[in-house]
Design a protein around this motif. Structure first.
Motif, PDB file in Angstrom:
ATOM      1  N   THR A  79       0.815  -1.208   0.000  1.00  0.00           N
ATOM      2  CA  THR A  79       0.000   0.000   0.000  1.00  0.00           C
ATOM      3  C   THR A  79       0.856   1.268   0.000  1.00  0.00           C
ATOM      4  O   THR A  79       1.900   1.319   0.674  1.00  0.00           O
ATOM      5  CB  THR A  79      -0.933   0.038   1.227  1.00  0.00           C
ATOM      6  OG1 THR A  79      -1.644   1.278   1.238  1.00  0.00           O
ATOM      7  CG2 THR A  79      -0.161  -0.098   2.519  1.00  0.00           C
ATOM      8  N   PRO A  80       0.423   2.301  -0.733  1.00  0.00           N
ATOM      9  CA  PRO A  80       1.163   3.570  -0.706  1.00  0.00           C
ATOM     10  C   PRO A  80       1.081   4.282   0.646  1.00  0.00           C
ATOM     11  O   PRO A  80       1.831   5.234   0.882  1.00  0.00           O
ATOM     12  CB  PRO A  80       0.462   4.392  -1.800  1.00  0.00           C
ATOM     13  CG  PRO A  80      -0.864   3.769  -1.987  1.00  0.00           C
ATOM     14  CD  PRO A  80      -0.683   2.321  -1.687  1.00  0.00           C
ATOM     15  N   LEU A  81       0.219   3.799   1.533  1.00  0.00           N
ATOM     16  CA  LEU A  81       0.102   4.407   2.857  1.00  0.00           C
ATOM     17  C   LEU A  81       1.204   3.960   3.809  1.00  0.00           C
ATOM     18  O   LEU A  81       1.369   4.535   4.895  1.00  0.00           O
ATOM     19  CB  LEU A  81      -1.267   4.064   3.469  1.00  0.00           C
ATOM     20  CG  LEU A  81      -2.484   4.596   2.703  1.00  0.00           C
ATOM     21  CD1 LEU A  81      -3.772   4.096   3.351  1.00  0.00           C
ATOM     22  CD2 LEU A  81      -2.466   6.116   2.646  1.00  0.00           C
ATOM     23  N   LEU A  82       1.961   2.937   3.425  1.00  0.00           N
ATOM     24  CA  LEU A  82       3.062   2.467   4.267  1.00  0.00           C
ATOM     25  C   LEU A  82       4.170   3.507   4.286  1.00  0.00           C
ATOM     26  O   LEU A  82       4.606   3.992   3.254  1.00  0.00           O
ATOM     27  CB  LEU A  82       3.605   1.136   3.737  1.00  0.00           C
ATOM     28  CG  LEU A  82       4.843   0.576   4.446  1.00  0.00           C
ATOM     29  CD1 LEU A  82       4.581   0.305   5.925  1.00  0.00           C
ATOM     30  CD2 LEU A  82       5.326  -0.696   3.746  1.00  0.00           C
ATOM     31  N   GLY A  83       4.606   3.837   5.471  1.00  0.00           N
ATOM     32  CA  GLY A  83       5.701   4.797   5.629  1.00  0.00           C
ATOM     33  C   GLY A  83       6.226   4.729   7.047  1.00  0.00           C
ATOM     34  O   GLY A  83       5.748   3.940   7.886  1.00  0.00           O
ATOM     35  N   ASN A  84       7.198   5.574   7.338  1.00  0.00           N
ATOM     36  CA  ASN A  84       7.800   5.566   8.670  1.00  0.00           C
ATOM     37  C   ASN A  84       6.740   5.769   9.759  1.00  0.00           C
ATOM     38  O   ASN A  84       5.962   6.731   9.706  1.00  0.00           O
ATOM     39  CB  ASN A  84       8.851   6.666   8.781  1.00  0.00           C
ATOM     40  CG  ASN A  84      10.094   6.367   7.984  1.00  0.00           C
ATOM     41  OD1 ASN A  84      10.290   5.249   7.510  1.00  0.00           O
ATOM     42  ND2 ASN A  84      10.956   7.369   7.808  1.00  0.00           N
ATOM     43  N   GLY A  85       6.719   4.850  10.705  1.00  0.00           N
ATOM     44  CA  GLY A  85       5.837   4.986  11.853  1.00  0.00           C
ATOM     45  C   GLY A  85       4.400   4.595  11.611  1.00  0.00           C
ATOM     46  O   GLY A  85       3.546   4.825  12.481  1.00  0.00           O
TER      47      GLY A  85
END
Length: 309
Positions: free
Chosen positions: A267-273
């Protein structure tokens, strides 16, 4: 002169005769006394008051008993020392992270100056113990253990009146996962009175503390609905409330393990934290190992909830 000698001899014979008679009488008395002493000594034995010196076997047995008692006492003292040392050695983890607010999608981020790694994600598992249909929490905790990862399990309380469910909760806690509060009955809190909102939160905290010995540190409202009064109660209880950054396991396209594991990582929502929401469901349990592996392949580590403020 002869008369004196004769009288002396007669006196000596009288003394000897008297002595023999006395000795015979004493021997007769000894036979009676010996029987009386035997009975007396037996009575003394039965009363535990026999003062006769014990034989060597009795001494050995007594010494062995004393040595065993001494060894047991020494072992108990050593165990106490180990417990005290363990308590002294244990220190709660120093918080390295905090939960951002809704403006930042409830990500976890390093506390300023902590130097903590930014490339982390938080796993959260909702609806544990919500109903008899959801029985995968322990399996998911085992998978987390196998992959050296951790998560927050947000627990519902409606089944926790059962001793069996309390045993399950206790076992889950003993596996080292973080237990969070997801309300007693999974109601939309905006539809409840202030008194009912408080009951939904505080009653579950009391039950969890009674079962596990620890009061929850994290709260997640059902459906992500957090009325102002709910937030006040959560603050009074010393808890951190949170929603989530993303989740998919309730959507029709992701009700199987393989597509769910893929979307959670791609998912493009995956990111740091990122604050990841999954649920106590069979297909989610089956996807969990691949989710953990996929996140790590992307360069993200699973943050330990114990490190969150």
């Amino acid at each position: 002169m002869k008369k004196i000698i004769t009288l002396s001899l007669l006196s000596a014979l009288a003394i000897v005769s008297a002595g023999c008679a006395q000795e015979e009488a004493m021997n007769d008395n000894d036979e009676t006394t010996e029987g009386e002493e035997t009975e007396l000594n037996n009575n003394e034995d039965n009363n535990g008051n026999n003062n006769e010196e014990p034989d060597s076997d009795e001494i050995t047995d007594e010494n062995d008993e004393l040595n065993n008692e001494g060894n047991e006492e020494q072992a108990a003292n050593e165990a106490d020392d180990e417990d005290n040392a363990s308590e002294e050695a244990y220190q709660p983890a120093e918080p390295l992270y905090e939960v951002a607010g809704p403006e930042n999608n409830f990500i976890v981020r390093p506390i300023e100056g902590s130097g903590a790694d930014e490339e982390v994600v938080l796993l959260t598992i909702d609806d544990s113990f919500l109903s008899a249909n959801f029985q995968y929490a322990l399996d998911m905790a085992e998978i987390l253990q196998e992959h050296d990862a951790n998560a927050i399990f947000f627990i519902n309380g409606q089944l926790l009146s059962s001793e069996e469910e309390q045993d399950r909760l206790r076992e889950l806690h003993e596996m080292g996962v973080e237990i969070g509060n997801h309300t007693m009955h999974h109601h939309n809190l905006s539809e409840l009175s202030e008194e009912e909102q408080r009951e939904e939160i505080v009653k579950l905290n009391d039950i969890i503390e009674e079962v596990t010995g620890e009061r929850p540190r994290f709260f997640r409202a059902p459906y992500g609905v957090n009325p102002e009064y709910t937030q006040e109660v959560v603050e009074e209880e010393g808890m951190q409330w949170m929603n989530w950054t993303y989740g998919y396991d309730w959507e029709p396209d992701y009700l199987e393990a393989e597509p769910l594991a893929e979307i959670m990582v791609e998912t493009p929502l995956l990111g740091n934290g990122a604050n990841l929401l999954i649920h106590d469901r069979e297909h989610t349990k089956d996807a969990l190992a691949d989710i953990i592996t996929g996140l790590r392949d992307k360069g993200y580590e699973i943050v330990d909830p114990a490190l969150i403020k």
